[in-house]
Motif scaffolding. Structure first.
Motif, PDB file in Angstrom:
ATOM      1  N   HIS A  37      -8.660   6.414  -1.970  1.00  0.00           N
ATOM      2  CA  HIS A  37      -8.183   6.736  -3.315  1.00  0.00           C
ATOM      3  C   HIS A  37      -9.344   6.740  -4.312  1.00  0.00           C
ATOM      4  O   HIS A  37      -9.458   7.659  -5.136  1.00  0.00           O
ATOM      5  CB  HIS A  37      -7.111   5.730  -3.753  1.00  0.00           C
ATOM      6  CG  HIS A  37      -6.742   5.860  -5.195  1.00  0.00           C
ATOM      7  ND1 HIS A  37      -5.892   6.839  -5.659  1.00  0.00           N
ATOM      8  CD2 HIS A  37      -7.119   5.137  -6.283  1.00  0.00           C
ATOM      9  CE1 HIS A  37      -5.765   6.715  -6.975  1.00  0.00           C
ATOM     10  NE2 HIS A  37      -6.499   5.687  -7.369  1.00  0.00           N
ATOM     11  N   GLU A  66       0.340   4.444   0.658  1.00  0.00           N
ATOM     12  CA  GLU A  66       0.256   5.311   1.826  1.00  0.00           C
ATOM     13  C   GLU A  66       0.758   4.622   3.094  1.00  0.00           C
ATOM     14  O   GLU A  66       1.442   5.254   3.911  1.00  0.00           O
ATOM     15  CB  GLU A  66      -1.184   5.799   2.029  1.00  0.00           C
ATOM     16  CG  GLU A  66      -1.687   6.731   0.943  1.00  0.00           C
ATOM     17  CD  GLU A  66      -2.208   6.012  -0.294  1.00  0.00           C
ATOM     18  OE1 GLU A  66      -2.593   6.687  -1.248  1.00  0.00           O
ATOM     19  OE2 GLU A  66      -2.219   4.756  -0.325  1.00  0.00           O
ATOM     20  N   GLY A  79      -3.574   0.166  -2.815  1.00  0.00           N
ATOM     21  CA  GLY A  79      -4.064   0.637  -1.520  1.00  0.00           C
ATOM     22  C   GLY A  79      -4.557  -0.516  -0.673  1.00  0.00           C
ATOM     23  O   GLY A  79      -4.852  -1.600  -1.178  1.00  0.00           O
ATOM     24  N   HIS A 105      -7.011   2.732   2.570  1.00  0.00           N
ATOM     25  CA  HIS A 105      -6.495   3.636   1.546  1.00  0.00           C
ATOM     26  C   HIS A 105      -7.054   3.388   0.147  1.00  0.00           C
ATOM     27  O   HIS A 105      -7.167   4.329  -0.640  1.00  0.00           O
ATOM     28  CB  HIS A 105      -4.969   3.589   1.528  1.00  0.00           C
ATOM     29  CG  HIS A 105      -4.365   4.256   2.714  1.00  0.00           C
ATOM     30  ND1 HIS A 105      -3.539   3.595   3.597  1.00  0.00           N
ATOM     31  CD2 HIS A 105      -4.480   5.523   3.174  1.00  0.00           C
ATOM     32  CE1 HIS A 105      -3.162   4.435   4.545  1.00  0.00           C
ATOM     33  NE2 HIS A 105      -3.714   5.602   4.326  1.00  0.00           N
ATOM     34  N   HIS A 154      -2.713   2.498  -8.690  1.00  0.00           N
ATOM     35  CA  HIS A 154      -2.494   2.752  -7.262  1.00  0.00           C
ATOM     36  C   HIS A 154      -2.722   1.460  -6.487  1.00  0.00           C
ATOM     37  O   HIS A 154      -3.682   0.727  -6.750  1.00  0.00           O
ATOM     38  CB  HIS A 154      -3.474   3.819  -6.766  1.00  0.00           C
ATOM     39  CG  HIS A 154      -3.450   4.044  -5.298  1.00  0.00           C
ATOM     40  ND1 HIS A 154      -4.304   3.380  -4.440  1.00  0.00           N
ATOM     41  CD2 HIS A 154      -2.680   4.852  -4.523  1.00  0.00           C
ATOM     42  CE1 HIS A 154      -4.063   3.782  -3.199  1.00  0.00           C
ATOM     43  NE2 HIS A 154      -3.081   4.669  -3.227  1.00  0.00           N
ATOM     44  N   CYS A 168      -5.968  -0.340  -8.124  1.00  0.00           N
ATOM     45  CA  CYS A 168      -6.842   0.544  -8.902  1.00  0.00           C
ATOM     46  C   CYS A 168      -6.656   0.215 -10.373  1.00  0.00           C
ATOM     47  O   CYS A 168      -5.539   0.225 -10.881  1.00  0.00           O
ATOM     48  CB  CYS A 168      -6.484   2.010  -8.630  1.00  0.00           C
ATOM     49  SG  CYS A 168      -7.350   3.161  -9.716  1.00  0.00           S
ATOM     50  N   ASP A 215      -9.877  10.336  -5.992  1.00  0.00           N
ATOM     51  CA  ASP A 215      -9.396  10.460  -7.360  1.00  0.00           C
ATOM     52  C   ASP A 215     -10.436  10.085  -8.409  1.00  0.00           C
ATOM     53  O   ASP A 215     -10.179  10.216  -9.607  1.00  0.00           O
ATOM     54  CB  ASP A 215      -8.144   9.594  -7.554  1.00  0.00           C
ATOM     55  CG  ASP A 215      -6.942  10.157  -6.821  1.00  0.00           C
ATOM     56  OD1 ASP A 215      -7.037  10.341  -5.591  1.00  0.00           O
ATOM     57  OD2 ASP A 215      -5.929  10.432  -7.474  1.00  0.00           O
ATOM     58  N   CYS A 219       0.841  -1.195   0.000  1.00  0.00           N
ATOM     59  CA  CYS A 219       0.000   0.000   0.000  1.00  0.00           C
ATOM     60  C   CYS A 219       0.881   1.251   0.000  1.00  0.00           C
ATOM     61  O   CYS A 219       1.720   1.435   0.885  1.00  0.00           O
ATOM     62  CB  CYS A 219      -0.908  -0.003   1.230  1.00  0.00           C
ATOM     63  SG  CYS A 219      -1.870   1.517   1.433  1.00  0.00           S
TER      64      CYS A 219
END
Length: 87
Positions: free
Chosen positions: A59, A25, A46, A55, A44, A39, A63, A23
């Motif tokens: 996201h 973050e 997360g 996360h 991404h 994603c 986003d 992840c």
């Protein structure tokens, strides 16, 4: 729950994980995660809703990238965070 054809599927692209080690973050913050989500719009990585900081969901909403799949071997499903449904 599953829905018919989710209009957000048009946002799915071929992606490579931006942070294949975990992840994004949580790695930056030094926090743990349970499972990971990828994603399918931008790559991404997360943490899932079972993780303390969620996360992937954050996201998706921040986003506007709602479609994810598990970032794990042998799992093949997709989830839309906006419809809260399998797609």
């Amino acid at each position: 729950m599953s829905i018919g054809v989710d209009p957000h599927l048009s946002m799915v692209r071929p992606v490579e994980p931006l942070t294949p080690e975990g992840c994004e973050e949580c790695l930056r913050l030094g926090t743990p995660w349970v499972q990971l989500r990828l994603c399918l719009t931008c790559g991404h990585v997360g943490c899932c809703d079972s993780s303390p900081l969620k996360h992937a969901r954050l996201h998706a909403h921040a986003d506007g990238h709602p479609i994810v799949e598990p970032y794990a071997p042998r799992e093949s499903w997709r989830w839309c965070y906006l419809h809260e449904a399998l797609v």
